[in-house]
Enzyme design. Structure first.
Site, short mmCIF file in Angstrom:
data_model
loop_
_atom_site.label_atom_id
_atom_site.label_comp_id
_atom_site.label_asym_id
_atom_site.label_seq_id
_atom_site.Cartn_x
_atom_site.Cartn_y
_atom_site.Cartn_z
N CYS A 38 0.75 -1.10 -0.04
CA CYS A 38 0.03 -0.13 -0.08
C CYS A 38 0.97 1.48 -0.04
O CYS A 38 0.36 2.41 -0.65
CB CYS A 38 -1.02 0.13 1.13
N SER B 113 13.81 -1.20 0.11
CA SER B 113 13.10 -2.16 0.87
C SER B 113 12.37 -2.94 0.01
O SER B 113 11.75 -2.47 -0.90
CB SER B 113 12.65 -1.75 2.11
N ILE C 149 22.10 1.72 0.85
CA ILE C 149 23.39 1.80 1.34
C ILE C 149 24.53 0.95 0.60
O ILE C 149 25.55 1.02 0.51
CB ILE C 149 23.57 1.41 2.90
N ALA D 209 9.66 8.76 4.27
CA ALA D 209 10.34 8.41 5.51
C ALA D 209 9.21 9.05 6.67
O ALA D 209 8.56 10.14 6.57
CB ALA D 209 11.50 8.77 5.80
#
Lengths: 332, 332
Positions: free
Chosen positions: A156, A192, A215, A275
């Protein structure tokens, strides 16, 4: 689908700068859902498990509950010990009165949380985080079952971001499937499996070149040969180059200390921050279009996913029992 | 099953100290496999994907290939770009001549690797790392299919460790199912989904109290109410207390800088190290039973898992096509 649902952002889009409040977008989708629930009746129900005292998760669950209740969805927050979570999920999987299940992560952290995501049945996976739903997204598989009665859900948060981008003049209208973002470059700082990679896939599906940064480095995402599939490509481009080339910059680094240098963002860029903290200087809206938070649209997409699951499950009851057992996974 | 397969360790077990070379255990299982292959004929085939130049993985693949070839198993190492890995796995899933698939991790690192583990079909998941195989282990589900024709595999490193412990006088013989480790306490420093947690579950299944330690803290594992299920329990015990109480200490911290203080390990403890580097002083064998490496038994268990998958797939060909489609997952 790509046309403007509100005139709210007309000035911002024309001026190519300003701060975007996503409330009208969330409201548009929530109104659709409310109307649908009124029409079909019934009581779609979502259960959310919380295993910590995290204030952020508690606040988010409160807002979600308020929105759901307003729209006709029952939202039940269950506080539970983390060691009891797996059993509770399995119980909810088996409870016909529960249509969607979500968990506030982190629970244990690391791979165990990834395991728990997959204990939730893909049929009740309202956040779209199970491997099955993610695999299906990456491979353009639209249904959970062979009979094509149960539509998959899409994670979502990425879905919310795509809906927001659609309203900010980035998508071309009236073009063929997979062409709406051709010629566009987009940088996502987050890879992610919950947000960054599904989002990269969705944008690449629509024709964009996506620079996916974490990273460990940068990977490029492009549309695959078949519509709906994606291709990952190694690249030597630097983060700075990627940002300067991009018409859209999406930020998702969960650290208050992480701020992108404003000089690396060109004028007129659409900057979307998902974020919990702002990964860019707040005054960047003087030269770019800034979407500082997206939570309201994410909640609307959560409701939207729940309705999809609710409808899948309503339909399922009309199928013969044998077909209910065949939860076929296409990919194996 | 729990009885000694070799007299090799008799002195070490009686003296409760010394260094254990696991070669005889590996050879016992490999001989069984070799005999089975000779008997049934055929050519079990395993494909291993390597996406890096990591010397450790290269060495391990060489040893695996040598062992497999000696025992009648074809081991094919495929070097491939990481961005092409998912497609290659899907191709191998669909190739009837491939019976087992493995990947040398890390590939991308993080959750994307966890996703790739699940792209491998549970039916070809020779390392037992897919969510399906792990879920089934945690819930005592022994078959992948409703018809109970396809046995699940168990992650091969934890399986190797259990087989080693069985040879070192820790298991009680001639007891009921689930009783062989009753009264034993075991500390595992590692709670990965690849080794530490499945291992904790397997030892708890046999009646042990397991202290599972990672950087986030300690969780206790005990047998659940039904045989084969486990219970996680919060605990206030410290790492030092856990180690001093334990008859078995299992170490898997992938860092050469991590060494357990020898004073925290009591005399006579069975110390098993499965990290690539030794997590304890080498001279601990003067007061404990030390198993410094387990790789040979892990390779034997990999072969054993492959044979299980090979037999599952041989059997599958004799089933009507309809049943081949029903890859039912019990837990949803």
């Amino acid at each position: 689908m790509h046309s403007m649902i509100t005139n709210e952002y007309k000035e911002i889009v024309e001026n190519k700068k300003g701060k975007v409040d996503v409330t009208p977008i969330a409201n548009f989708f929530r109104n659709e859902i409310k109307e649908q629930i009124t029409k079909i009746g019934g009581k779609p129900r979502m259960v959310a498990f919380l295993t910590t005292d995290d204030q952020g998760a508690l606040d988010y669950s409160k807002w979600t509950k308020i929105a759901c209740n307003k729209d006709g969805i029952e939202f039940i927050l269950k506080r539970i010990e983390r060691v009891d979570l797996e059993d509770a999920i399995i119980e909810a999987n088996q409870d016909d009165d529960v249509h969607g299940i979500m968990v506030y992560y982190p629970v244990f952290g690391g791979m165990l949380d990834s395991y728990l995501q997959d204990v939730i049945s893909p049929e009740k996976d309202v956040e779209g985080l199970s491997t099955t739903n993610r695999f299906n997204l990456y491979h353009n598989i639209r249904y959970l079952d062979k009979e094509m009665t149960k539509k998959c859900v899409i994670p979502c948060t990425p879905l919310a971001i795509v809906k927001i981008i659609e309203q900010l003049g980035i998508y071309r209208e009236n073009v063929e499937l997979g062409q709406a973002l051709v010629g566009k470059e987009i940088t996502i700082i987050n890879r992610s499996e919950i947000v960054g990679r599904p989002l990269a896939a969705m944008l690449a599906n629509d024709g964009a070149i996506v620079y996916s940064i974490d990273i460990n480095g940068i990977i490029m995402f492009e549309a695959g040969k078949r519509y709906g599939t994606i291709k990952m490509v190694e690249t030597k481009i630097t983060k700075e180059e990627a940002m300067l080339k991009s018409q859209v910059l999406i930020l998702g680094v969960p650290s208050p200390n992480y701020k992108v240098n404003s000089d690396l963002i060109k004028e007129g860029t659409v900057v979307i921050n998902f974020a919990g903290c702002l990964n860019v200087d707040e005054d960047i809206d003087s030269k770019t279009i800034l979407v500082p938070t997206i939570g309201k649209v994410t909640i609307a997409m959560l409701e939207r996913n729940l309705m999809r699951l609710y409808n899948n499950q309503r339909l399922k009851k009309t199928l013969p029992p044998q077909d209910q057992l065949n939860q076929y996974q296409y990919y194996h």
